[in-house]
Design an enzyme around this catalytic site. Structure first.
Site, PDB file in Angstrom:
ATOM      1  N   GLU A 116       0.826  -1.191   0.000  1.00 27.89           N
ATOM      2  CA  GLU A 116       0.000   0.000   0.000  1.00 27.89           C
ATOM      3  C   GLU A 116       0.866   1.248   0.000  1.00 27.89           C
ATOM      4  O   GLU A 116       2.096   1.183   0.114  1.00 27.89           O
ATOM      5  CB  GLU A 116      -0.928  -0.005   1.222  1.00 27.89           C
ATOM      6  N   ARG A 193      -2.533  -8.004  13.194  1.00 28.65           N
ATOM      7  CA  ARG A 193      -2.397  -7.007  14.257  1.00 28.65           C
ATOM      8  C   ARG A 193      -1.307  -7.451  15.225  1.00 28.65           C
ATOM      9  O   ARG A 193      -1.404  -8.501  15.861  1.00 28.65           O
ATOM     10  CB  ARG A 193      -3.742  -6.850  14.970  1.00 28.65           C
TER      11      ARG A 193
END
Length: 326
Positions: A116, A193
């Protein structure tokens, strides 16, 4: 078939760290005061955009990609490759990492990996990102996670409006409180996470962590990504290339007049950050304004942009030039 821009209705996501900037800044109708994400251009099954105009109005971008590949220059690939978001970090996002294509294919049911990049639209004076880590070896990385040495492990970077960051898969990262960011990414919803500041959700539970997956996919030691940038002006358009890599090429564009362009990619993705203007195709004008997301399809051979606006433009890097205009 679509001698016009394709305007899209975004999909919105409520997040524990979200706020109201997507409403306040872009006048979107958001679902709650904890809205964290606008999926502006998305064909991902977890939040597809809806076409707002033309003969396919009301269909999802997912279905249009599957059934009308001529709009995308017959570009190959089972999935629409890119996803464009705007993120409102009203609080710190979790420290996280994303897998590459191979790991995601094996362990995430064929999902794409997630490389990204971020363009900082706005932020508070003291806003920051986490981008990378300080561990030199995998053993040190694991030990610092297990002992919770987050201040020593994580690399903090101060930010300001207009900054840009490229975040390849495998990069430990987090967006900090107070940032409003446009993200261009592979079309993936897989996140591991690492750390979440011991927050609890609305049910009183800590959110799930994915420590083992994070250890397996993280780049160790961290390497700062290098990008080649450059700018040029044509008529009333200043185009700054922010990054061009395997999955996408992304530009920041400043329009202050008009410019005529030939369609030299299979399709183009535009997200309007500020201002307003028009796309003119075969003598017909289509207005856009701040907060709009649109696609210029392969069925357009040339177009004119006119107005006073800033926007992020992106396209796939690996697709051939020109679509049906080769």
């Amino acid at each position: 078939m679509y001698k016009e821009p394709i305007f899209l209705q975004p999909d919105f996501k409520e997040r524990i760290w979200g706020g109201t900037k997507l409403r306040d800044y872009y006048n979107y109708e958001i679902p709650s005061t904890n809205t964290g994400e606008c999926w502006g251009i998305s064909a991902h099954e977890n939040g597809p955009s809806i076409l707002k105009n033309g003969p396919l109005r009301g269909q999802t971008l997912t279905k249009v990609w599957e059934n009308h590949r001529e709009l995308f220059g017959h570009e190959e690939g089972e999935k629409f490759p890119l996803l464009v978001k705007i993120l409102d970090a009203n609080d710190d996002l979790s420290v996280q990492v994303h897998p590459d294509d191979e790991y995601a294919r094996i362990y995430e049911s064929g999902e794409l990996g997630k490389t990204e990049c971020w363009y900082v639209i706005d932020c508070e004076v003291d806003s920051h990102l986490i981008l990378g880590h300080h561990a030199k070896t995998k053993e040190e990385f694991v030990r610092m996670i297990e002992t919770g040495e987050w201040d020593l492990l994580l690399k903090k970077v101060p930010i300001k409006p207009g900054d840009f960051y490229y975040v390849p898969s495998g990069t430990i990262h987090a967006i900090g409180k107070g940032a409003l960011i446009l993200e261009t990414q592979q079309s993936s919803d897989t996140t591991y996470r690492v750390y979440d500041y011991d927050r609890i959700d609305d049910k009183g539970d800590k959110r799930e962590r994915h420590v083992q997956q994070s250890i397996e996919v993280s780049t160790i030691p961290h390497k700062d990504a290098e990008v080649k940038q450059g700018a040029n002006r044509k008529e009333g358009l200043i185009t700054k290339q922010l990054v061009s890599e395997k999955y996408f090429t992304v530009y920041h564009c400043q329009l202050d007049g008009s410019v005529e362009q030939k369609m030299n990619r299979n399709y183009l993705l535009l997200s309007i950050l500020e201002g307003n203007g028009s796309v003119i195709i075969e003598g017909k004008s289509y207005s856009f304004t701040k907060g709009d997301h649109l696609i210029l399809p392969s069925t357009i051979s040339e177009y004119q942009l006119t107005g006073d606006a800033q926007f992020i433009l992106s396209h796939t890097t690996y697709g051939p030039l020109g679509g049906n205009n080769k």
